[in-house]
Structure formats: structure tokens, C-alpha cells
Scaffold this motif. Structure first.
Motif, PDB file in Angstrom:
ATOM      1  N   GLU A 268       0.651  -0.787  -0.307  1.00  0.00           N
ATOM      2  CA  GLU A 268      -0.132   0.127   0.072  1.00  0.00           C
ATOM      3  C   GLU A 268       0.732   1.492  -0.084  1.00  0.00           C
ATOM      4  OE1 GLU A 268      -2.736  -0.405  -0.776  1.00  0.00           O
ATOM      5  OE2 GLU A 268      -3.723  -2.114   0.391  1.00  0.00           O
ATOM      6  N   ILE A 269       2.462   0.972  -0.003  1.00  0.00           N
ATOM      7  CA  ILE A 269       2.763   2.478  -0.024  1.00  0.00           C
ATOM      8  C   ILE A 269       4.078   2.562  -1.236  1.00  0.00           C
ATOM      9  CG2 ILE A 269       2.314   3.061   3.272  1.00  0.00           C
ATOM     10  CD1 ILE A 269       5.154   1.178   3.745  1.00  0.00           C
ATOM     11  N   GLY A 270       4.079   1.406  -1.550  1.00  0.00           N
ATOM     12  CA  GLY A 270       5.005   1.367  -2.554  1.00  0.00           C
ATOM     13  C   GLY A 270       6.051   0.427  -3.016  1.00  0.00           C
ATOM     14  N   SER A 271       5.681  -0.558  -1.705  1.00  0.00           N
ATOM     15  CA  SER A 271       6.677  -2.255  -2.168  1.00  0.00           C
ATOM     16  C   SER A 271       8.138  -2.059  -1.500  1.00  0.00           C
ATOM     17  CB  SER A 271       6.069  -2.557  -3.179  1.00  0.00           C
ATOM     18  OG  SER A 271       4.776  -3.264  -2.793  1.00  0.00           O
ATOM     19  N   ASN A 272       8.639  -0.928  -1.892  1.00  0.00           N
ATOM     20  CA  ASN A 272      10.096  -0.934  -1.802  1.00  0.00           C
ATOM     21  C   ASN A 272      10.923  -0.885  -0.495  1.00  0.00           C
ATOM     22  OD1 ASN A 272       9.459   1.435  -1.172  1.00  0.00           O
ATOM     23  ND2 ASN A 272      10.815   3.142  -2.575  1.00  0.00           N
ATOM     24  N   THR A 273      10.704  -1.730   0.248  1.00  0.00           N
ATOM     25  CA  THR A 273      11.175  -2.114   1.297  1.00  0.00           C
ATOM     26  C   THR A 273      11.261  -3.327   1.524  1.00  0.00           C
ATOM     27  OG1 THR A 273       9.244  -2.639   2.660  1.00  0.00           O
ATOM     28  CG2 THR A 273       9.774  -0.531   2.867  1.00  0.00           C
ATOM     29  N   LYS A 274      12.605  -3.765   2.635  1.00  0.00           N
ATOM     30  CA  LYS A 274      13.102  -5.547   3.191  1.00  0.00           C
ATOM     31  C   LYS A 274      12.321  -6.352   3.056  1.00  0.00           C
ATOM     32  CE  LYS A 274      14.028  -5.590   7.259  1.00  0.00           C
ATOM     33  NZ  LYS A 274      13.236  -4.307   7.286  1.00  0.00           N
ATOM     34  N   GLN A 275      10.977  -6.073   3.316  1.00  0.00           N
ATOM     35  CA  GLN A 275       9.742  -7.220   3.120  1.00  0.00           C
ATOM     36  C   GLN A 275       8.901  -6.758   2.378  1.00  0.00           C
ATOM     37  OE1 GLN A 275      11.103  -4.784   5.462  1.00  0.00           O
ATOM     38  NE2 GLN A 275       8.950  -3.940   6.613  1.00  0.00           N
ATOM     39  N   GLY A 276       8.777  -5.697   1.909  1.00  0.00           N
ATOM     40  CA  GLY A 276       8.097  -5.196   0.073  1.00  0.00           C
ATOM     41  C   GLY A 276       8.528  -6.370  -0.845  1.00  0.00           C
ATOM     42  N   ALA A 277       7.529  -5.657  -1.630  1.00  0.00           N
ATOM     43  CA  ALA A 277       8.137  -6.626  -2.907  1.00  0.00           C
ATOM     44  C   ALA A 277       9.057  -5.988  -4.508  1.00  0.00           C
ATOM     45  CB  ALA A 277       6.579  -6.804  -3.827  1.00  0.00           C
ATOM     46  N   ASP A 278       9.210  -5.055  -3.776  1.00  0.00           N
ATOM     47  CA  ASP A 278      10.769  -4.369  -4.316  1.00  0.00           C
ATOM     48  C   ASP A 278      11.980  -4.916  -3.835  1.00  0.00           C
ATOM     49  OD1 ASP A 278      11.670  -3.218  -6.961  1.00  0.00           O
ATOM     50  OD2 ASP A 278      10.985  -0.840  -6.011  1.00  0.00           O
ATOM     51  N   SER A 279      12.227  -6.170  -3.240  1.00  0.00           N
ATOM     52  CA  SER A 279      13.012  -6.651  -2.633  1.00  0.00           C
ATOM     53  C   SER A 279      13.599  -7.622  -3.313  1.00  0.00           C
ATOM     54  CB  SER A 279      12.901  -6.082  -1.519  1.00  0.00           C
ATOM     55  OG  SER A 279      12.620  -7.818  -0.614  1.00  0.00           O
ATOM     56  N   ALA A 280      15.028  -8.027  -3.229  1.00  0.00           N
ATOM     57  CA  ALA A 280      15.473  -9.302  -3.543  1.00  0.00           C
ATOM     58  C   ALA A 280      15.156 -10.530  -2.726  1.00  0.00           C
ATOM     59  CB  ALA A 280      16.784  -9.717  -3.605  1.00  0.00           C
ATOM     60  N   ILE A 281      13.899 -10.470  -1.741  1.00  0.00           N
ATOM     61  CA  ILE A 281      14.063 -11.209  -0.831  1.00  0.00           C
ATOM     62  C   ILE A 281      13.795 -12.827  -0.997  1.00  0.00           C
ATOM     63  CG2 ILE A 281      11.807 -10.794  -0.510  1.00  0.00           C
ATOM     64  CD1 ILE A 281      14.231 -12.532   2.562  1.00  0.00           C
ATOM     65  N   LEU A 282      13.029 -12.926  -2.608  1.00  0.00           N
ATOM     66  CA  LEU A 282      12.060 -14.120  -3.627  1.00  0.00           C
ATOM     67  C   LEU A 282      12.916 -14.611  -3.738  1.00  0.00           C
ATOM     68  CD1 LEU A 282       9.609 -16.024  -3.624  1.00  0.00           C
ATOM     69  CD2 LEU A 282       9.113 -14.312  -5.621  1.00  0.00           C
ATOM     70  N   ASN A 283      13.912 -13.453  -4.732  1.00  0.00           N
ATOM     71  CA  ASN A 283      15.067 -14.444  -5.163  1.00  0.00           C
ATOM     72  C   ASN A 283      16.317 -15.393  -4.122  1.00  0.00           C
ATOM     73  OD1 ASN A 283      13.734 -12.334  -6.394  1.00  0.00           O
ATOM     74  ND2 ASN A 283      16.132 -11.997  -8.441  1.00  0.00           N
ATOM     75  N   MET A 284      15.991 -14.703  -3.082  1.00  0.00           N
ATOM     76  CA  MET A 284      16.881 -15.587  -2.332  1.00  0.00           C
ATOM     77  C   MET A 284      16.136 -16.930  -1.709  1.00  0.00           C
ATOM     78  SD  MET A 284      18.244 -12.140  -0.363  1.00  0.00           S
ATOM     79  CE  MET A 284      18.600 -12.315   1.354  1.00  0.00           C
ATOM     80  N   ILE A 285      15.524 -16.552  -1.512  1.00  0.00           N
ATOM     81  CA  ILE A 285      14.417 -17.760  -0.658  1.00  0.00           C
ATOM     82  C   ILE A 285      14.317 -18.710  -2.314  1.00  0.00           C
ATOM     83  CG2 ILE A 285      12.346 -18.311  -0.412  1.00  0.00           C
ATOM     84  CD1 ILE A 285      12.024 -16.174   0.859  1.00  0.00           C
ATOM     85  N   LEU A 286      14.508 -18.790  -3.440  1.00  0.00           N
ATOM     86  CA  LEU A 286      14.418 -19.773  -4.546  1.00  0.00           C
ATOM     87  C   LEU A 286      15.909 -20.134  -4.547  1.00  0.00           C
ATOM     88  CD1 LEU A 286      12.104 -18.025  -7.165  1.00  0.00           C
ATOM     89  CD2 LEU A 286      11.182 -19.856  -5.918  1.00  0.00           C
ATOM     90  N   LYS A 287      16.790 -19.414  -4.605  1.00  0.00           N
ATOM     91  CA  LYS A 287      17.793 -19.668  -4.433  1.00  0.00           C
ATOM     92  C   LYS A 287      18.381 -20.610  -3.764  1.00  0.00           C
ATOM     93  CE  LYS A 287      20.630 -15.731  -7.337  1.00  0.00           C
ATOM     94  NZ  LYS A 287      21.363 -14.762  -6.920  1.00  0.00           N
TER      95      LYS A 287
END
Length: 433
Positions: A268-287
């Protein structure tokens, strides 16, 4: 008439999922009860075929995945994403305000709520509190939900505000401040909110270091309509999707491939946080997933992504019965018309025609009703997770969700039938071989 099971389950989940912290907490309870095992980002993963796992990298985001019992390198990767947050009000660190004999809470607006819908309602407070610990690098965390109405934001009477029905702009620092108590000798006028937090947590005031507390609508959801066709509830955006994804990954088991859900905060505020979608977290999890399955060549992940599919599951705009002129004249999406594919030529919603064709065929195979939304060409539209995630994970992507009325209101409306259709689609998406 017997209440729809899908509606009842959704309402029960929403009633308990009052802030992103509780959304994740209740999500974990659901996954654990289905046999999913917890993983830690700080540890190496030793994964097994045929198992389900979950990770909470941050307290307001949750990821889960399943590995087919016949999984092999090169098999498909399917991902579904939604968000845990909703527009509301956040309590400021120095929260105490005094107006005569009234005690109030100083707040700021989170996201883009329809502000006037929050007035004159029973409201409550939920979030997270950090307490002192022996190790300063690891303070003690406590998730807290008041679970009862404790505040309200009163309107100004029409006798004093004669123009109110002509439309009045509300000042976010003046008109949206909630009332919490009357002044009493037992309350410290400078610390009454901290006193209250300490009492609820059963700790000393001095132990509280910081808090992240949100105001939520304490009214429970319900089914409405003479044929019980609608759900009226807070937080339909986007807990309809969160709940459907949780059910989908639990029920939609397939023997091959890997299924993943990502429940992000801060959409709701743009997703550009470590816990938001605009982060590398999902890429890290998939690796880590592929490494935990013994895959040494990173190309295996890239190859799975090339033939994979991502669903960004977020609510859509339903056709409003009183304002049909606000919508495109042909691409309209009424409530109970089925799952909505969200299309925008400027890619505010992520789509391509091949990906939509794939999902259409899945819907037709499962008997799931669907419709397509495109905004009026002369009006700006919203955005969601799809374009952000697919910029990090270049996969075929479709934005879809249930149609909603009064999106971002303190209480929204949707069709009962649409939730059933979304849940059936996601179960099939994760379950079809």
C-alpha cells in the motif's frame, strides 16, 4: 439459508488477521496445522521431496513452498503473491495528545484509505512491541492485539458542520485523531498510552523500547443480501488473496515441480522495503530452495523460471451499481462474475497474452468463471505487486483477483461466489500436473 463455507472461513480469518503481524501469525498457524515445517534464513536448508515448508524472513512477510514427491531438475516453478497490509492509521511514537478533558492518540495515515469511512466506528489497535533484553542486538518482540474496541474517531455533528453532506476535506492531523479516554487521576497525561501498552503486555513501562502499532476496524465481517450473495468486511484488500493462496498451496499438491507463495508487506506504500515486493527476498529464498534440494548449478533455477508462471493475486475494481459511467463501457467486472484478470497497456498490472491464455485454459479446465478488467482510458488506474515482482523474477505473469466495491474503505464489499472461484483457481494452479 446455510452460510457459504468459503465466506465463513474467509471472514473468520479476517476477524483474527488485524494487522500484518497477525496476518503472518495466523498464516503460520494455518500452515503448521497442515504439516508445513519452519525454515530459517540464517541456516542451510536440507529439503526433502513431498514436503511443505514456510519461512518468515520478517515479522510482516511470509513465504511457503512445496516440493513435489517426484520433483526433478527442469520441472516447472509456480508462484503466487499477495500482500499482508491494508490502508489504515499508524500510531506515532509519542502518541499522547490532550484536548481539555479528552485523551487522544497521535496518528499518521498509512497508505491511501477512504478516510471518512473510518469515522464513527469501533476501532482497535494491533501490532508489535519491542522490549528490553540482556542482549541489545536482540530485543524481545511481542505481537499484541487489543481484540476489542478501544478507540473511535468522532464526526462533527451536522448542526455544527452544515456543509458536511456537500463534501468536506478532512485534515489528517486534526480530523482523524482517535479518542481513547477521559482524563483521570490514575492516568499519566504524558504516558497514558505507554501505561496502557504495559498493562496489556503485563510488563513494566520501562521495559518498552518501541512499538509498531496500527489502528484497525474492529467490526466483524458478515454475509449480506437477501440471497446472501455478498461479503461486507474490513480488510478484504488483500486478505481475500492471502487466504486463497494459503488454501491453494495446502490443497493444491502436485507430484512434480515446486509451488511457492509470497505474502509481502508494504504494497500500500509502494513495496520498496526489505519486506516488500520490490526487494531481493524472493530471489534469495528460491536460490536457497534449489541449493537445499542439492542443485549446484544456478542455471537450473533460471531454466525453471523460463517456463514458470507467476500470479500476482490482488483485488480488482468491481462495477459500481450507482456509478457505471466510471468504468470502461465494455470491459466491466460485476461482483459474482468470477475471477478478474487485470489488464493495463502501461503495465501497471502485469500481463502478457500468452500468460492470460494459460490461465484462461486453467479456468476452463476447472470450470472457474473469469472476466477481464481494463480501466477507462481517460482515468488513471492503480498498480499492484505483479510488475514489481516480475522485474526481479522475469517470468510469465498475470495480475488477478476478486472484484471489490469500496476498495480502501474501512469496510469493503465483494461477492461470495468470487471467493469460491478464486480458491478453486489457485487450488488448480498449484495442483494441476
Amino acid at each position: 439459508m446455510t452460510q457459504n463455507i468459503a465466506a465463513k472461513e474467509l471472514i473468520d480469518y479476517i476477524n483474527s488477521a488485524t494487522s500484518p503481524y497477525q496476518v503472518v501469525e495466523k498464516g503460520i498457524e494455518t500452515l503448521k496445522s497442515a504439516g508445513f515445517k519452519e525454515l530459517n534464513m540464517k541456516e542451510k536448508w536440507n529439503l526433502k521431496k513431498g514436503e511443505g515448508y514456510y519461512i518468515m524472513p520478517y515479522p510482516t512477510s511470509l513465504f511457503a513452498f512445496t516440493v513435489g514427491n517426484q520433483w526433478e531438475e527442469g520441472q516447472t516453478l509456480r508462484i503466487g503473491a499477495a500482500h499482508t497490509d491494508h490502508p489504515c492509521f499508524r500510531i506515532k511514537p509519542k502518541a499522547e495528545l490532550i484536548s481539555g478533558e479528552y485523551l487522544k492518540l497521535n496518528t499518521e495515515v498509512y497508505g491511501g484509505p477512504i478516510i471518512n469511512t473510518w469515522l464513527d466506528r469501533p476501532l482497535s489497535i494491533a501490532g508489535r512491541v519491542m522490549l528490553k533484553s540482556k542482549d541489545p542486538f536482540h530485543p524481545i518482540a511481542r505481537v499484541l492485539d487489543m481484540k476489542r474496541p478501544v478507540i473511535t474517531i468522532p464526526n462533527l455533528a451536522i448542526h455544527i458542520n452544515r456543509e458536511v453532506n456537500k463534501g468536506v476535506e478532512l485534515n489528517k492531523q486534526i480530523d482523524t485523531i482517535p479518542l481513547i479516554a477521559m482524563m483521570k487521576e490514575s492516568l499519566n497525561k504524558d504516558r497514558f498510552f505507554m501505561q496502557y501498552l504495559a498493562k496489556e503486555l503485563e510488563v513494566n513501562e520501562e521495559e518498552i523500547l518501541d512499538f509498531d502499532m496500527y489502528i484497525y476496524n474492529a467490526e466483524e465481517g458478515c454475509v449480506v443480501g437477501i440471497e446472501e450473495e455478498f461479503i461486507s468486511s474490513p480488510r478484504l484488500d488483500n486478505l481475500t488473496s492471502v487466504w486463497a493462496l494459503l488454501k491453494g498451496i495446502i490443497q493444491g499438491k502436485r507430484s512434480t515441480g515446486i509451488n511457492v507463495i509470497g505474502l509481502y508487506d508494504n504494497e500500500e506504500i509502494g513495496s520498496n522495503t526489505k519486506q516488500g515486493a520490490d526487494s531481493a527476498i524472493l530471489n534469495m529464498i528460491l536460490k536457497k530452495v534449489y541449493s537445499g534440494l542439492g542443485v549446484k548449478d544456478e542455471n537450473a533455477l533460471y531454466e525453471a523460471m523460463a517456463d514458470g508462471l507467476l500470479l500476482s493475486v490482488d483485488v480488482a475494481h468491481g462495477l459500481h451499481p450507482n456509478k457505471p459511467e466510471k468504468y470502461d463501457p465494455t470491459n466491466i467486472t460485476p461482483l459474482n462474475g468470477g475471477v478478474v484478470f487485470k489488464i493495463d497497456s502501461n503495465q501497471k498490472y502485469s500481463f502478457d497474452t500468452e500468460a492470460i491464455a494459460i490461465i484462461q485454459q486453467i479456468c476452463e479446465t476447472l470450470g472457474v468463471k473469469y472476466q477481464k478488467f481494463v480501466k477507462r482510458s481517460d482515468m488513471p488506474g492503480g498498480g499492484t505487486l505483479g510488475p514489481i515482482i516480475s522485474s526481479w523474477l522475469p517470468m510469465k505473469t498475470v495480475d488477478l483477483g476478486v472484484p471489490l466495491l469500496a476498495m480502501h474503505s474501512a469496510r469493503e464489499t465483494m461477492g461470495v461466489y468470487d471467493q469460491e472461484q478464486l480458491e478453486n483457481l489457485l487450488k488448480g494452479f498449484f495442483g494441476l500436473e
